[in-house]
Enzyme design. Structure first.
Site, mmCIF file in Angstrom:
data_model
loop_
_atom_site.group_PDB
_atom_site.id
_atom_site.type_symbol
_atom_site.label_atom_id
_atom_site.label_comp_id
_atom_site.label_asym_id
_atom_site.label_seq_id
_atom_site.Cartn_x
_atom_site.Cartn_y
_atom_site.Cartn_z
ATOM 1 N N ASN A 87 -11.649 66.726 28.990
ATOM 2 C CA ASN A 87 -11.356 66.403 27.595
ATOM 3 C C ASN A 87 -10.070 67.050 27.081
ATOM 4 O O ASN A 87 -9.528 66.622 26.063
ATOM 5 C CB ASN A 87 -12.538 66.853 26.724
ATOM 6 C CG ASN A 87 -12.262 66.741 25.245
ATOM 7 O OD1 ASN A 87 -12.168 65.644 24.701
ATOM 8 N ND2 ASN A 87 -12.126 67.876 24.573
ATOM 9 N N GLY A 89 -6.486 68.003 26.042
ATOM 10 C CA GLY A 89 -5.313 67.150 25.854
ATOM 11 C C GLY A 89 -4.441 67.623 24.703
ATOM 12 O O GLY A 89 -4.913 68.306 23.791
ATOM 13 N N GLY A 148 6.106 55.871 20.061
ATOM 14 C CA GLY A 148 6.321 57.311 20.053
ATOM 15 C C GLY A 148 5.418 58.086 20.987
ATOM 16 O O GLY A 148 5.367 59.321 20.910
ATOM 17 N N GLN A 149 4.727 57.384 21.893
ATOM 18 C CA GLN A 149 3.798 58.079 22.791
ATOM 19 C C GLN A 149 3.961 57.641 24.250
ATOM 20 O O GLN A 149 2.983 57.421 24.952
ATOM 21 C CB GLN A 149 2.346 57.852 22.353
ATOM 22 C CG GLN A 149 1.940 58.633 21.109
ATOM 23 C CD GLN A 149 0.430 58.695 20.933
ATOM 24 O OE1 GLN A 149 -0.302 57.775 21.301
ATOM 25 N NE2 GLN A 149 -0.057 59.781 20.361
ATOM 26 N N TYR A 152 2.171 60.435 26.267
ATOM 27 C CA TYR A 152 0.724 60.445 26.059
ATOM 28 C C TYR A 152 0.070 59.185 26.635
ATOM 29 O O TYR A 152 -0.950 59.259 27.332
ATOM 30 C CB TYR A 152 0.433 60.564 24.564
ATOM 31 C CG TYR A 152 -1.027 60.699 24.190
ATOM 32 C CD1 TYR A 152 -1.668 61.927 24.266
ATOM 33 C CD2 TYR A 152 -1.756 59.599 23.741
ATOM 34 C CE1 TYR A 152 -3.007 62.061 23.906
ATOM 35 C CE2 TYR A 152 -3.091 59.722 23.383
ATOM 36 C CZ TYR A 152 -3.704 60.947 23.467
ATOM 37 O OH TYR A 152 -5.035 61.071 23.109
ATOM 38 N N PRO A 182 -11.537 56.521 23.490
ATOM 39 C CA PRO A 182 -11.792 56.493 22.051
ATOM 40 C C PRO A 182 -10.576 55.987 21.268
ATOM 41 O O PRO A 182 -9.426 56.128 21.701
ATOM 42 C CB PRO A 182 -12.070 57.963 21.710
ATOM 43 C CG PRO A 182 -12.365 58.635 23.017
ATOM 44 C CD PRO A 182 -11.551 57.885 24.023
ATOM 45 N N GLY A 183 -10.876 55.416 20.102
ATOM 46 C CA GLY A 183 -9.834 55.098 19.143
ATOM 47 C C GLY A 183 -9.655 56.252 18.192
ATOM 48 O O GLY A 183 -9.788 57.418 18.578
ATOM 49 N N ILE A 185 -10.674 58.887 15.750
ATOM 50 C CA ILE A 185 -11.926 59.588 15.488
ATOM 51 C C ILE A 185 -11.706 60.596 14.368
ATOM 52 O O ILE A 185 -10.646 61.226 14.274
ATOM 53 C CB ILE A 185 -12.419 60.314 16.765
ATOM 54 C CG1 ILE A 185 -12.465 59.325 17.949
ATOM 55 C CG2 ILE A 185 -13.787 60.937 16.533
ATOM 56 C CD1 ILE A 185 -13.312 58.104 17.737
#
Length: 246
Positions: A87, A89, A148-149, A152, A182-183, A185
């Site tokens: 998890n 990050g 912008g990611q 990521y 996940p979107g 959260i």
């Protein structure tokens, strides 16, 4: 026998919800924290006050030797890891034009290299015991990309490539490897976004018209960690309120 679950980045936000949900179901829960984090004792006390006796182990998940030492400590003090939730990050958001090599490396090391570093320490034991669960926490932005990611999104997409390949290798052994994506959260990080941005930019993208709850994501994780999920492996489960149907 109580199973041991290790959640990387479990102190706060989504990771904390996963720890609490798993503890409530009887798992022995361990979380990692970054070396030098001065809020560990405060967090452990807060969890103790809620009735949860978690173990926290210092671990630089970007460093293979640190991951090795972490798992050795957990195995000695509590027992072998049965469920690993990758998890941990970070984000370093900016356009590719402005992104430096350091910005790229920080995100890839923390979000993707960590998956190798941690999983490598536990997978052989899971295979030998003929039972294990590895659950990789990716993101909707690893599926659809996000402005912008590039760092990521690349790291989060890479997590699922890892999931599919490893799932094939261990499929016959009773070990499953899955990804969840996940979107948006409702963690402290997301709810800190100005309300006008949430209302005008983020919520309109989500058909259910709300942020997800950390407990909803945790519920999916505990299902994937269960015996009932033994036939589910190599999957990427989208949990994003319909934001990206994939």
């Amino acid at each position: 026998m109580m199973r041991v679950a290790l959640v990387t980045g479990g102190m706060g936000g989504l990771g904390e919800a996963i720890c609490i949900k798993m503890a409530g179901l009887g798992y022995k829960v361990v979380t990692t924290y970054s070396p030098g984090n001065k809020k560990v004792d405060e967090w452990l006390q807060a969890m103790h006050n809620l009735g949860y006796g978690f173990k926290a182990v210092a671990c630089d998940v970007t460093d293979f030797a640190s991951a090795q030492a972490c798992i050795a400590e957990v195995t000695q003090d509590i027992g072998p890891v049965d469920v690993l939730v990758n998890n941990a990050g970070i984000t370093r958001d900016m356009t590719f034009k402005k992104m430096t090599k350091a910005d790229w490396d920080a995100v890839i090391h923390t979000n993707l290299d960590s998956v190798f570093n941690m999983t490598k320490q536990v997978i052989d034991g899971m295979v030998e015991r003929k039972w294990g669960r590895v659950i990789n926490v990716s993101s909707v932005n690893g599926q659809k990309g996000a402005f912008g990611q590039t760092n990521y999104s690349a790291a989060k997409a890479g997590m699922h490539g890892f999931t599919k390949a490893l799932a094939l290798e261990v499929a016959k052994t009773g070990v499953t490897i899955n990804t969840i994506s996940p979107g948006y959260i409702g963690t402290k990080m997301v709810t800190a976004i100005p309300q006008e941005i949430l209302d005008s930019k983020i919520l309109p993208q989500i058909p259910v018209s709300r942020l997800g709850k950390p407990e909803e994501i945790a519920g999916l994780v505990v299902y994937l960690a269960s015996d009932e999920a033994a036939f589910l492996t190599g999957a990427n489960i989208s949990i994003n309120g319909g934001q990206h149907m994939y």
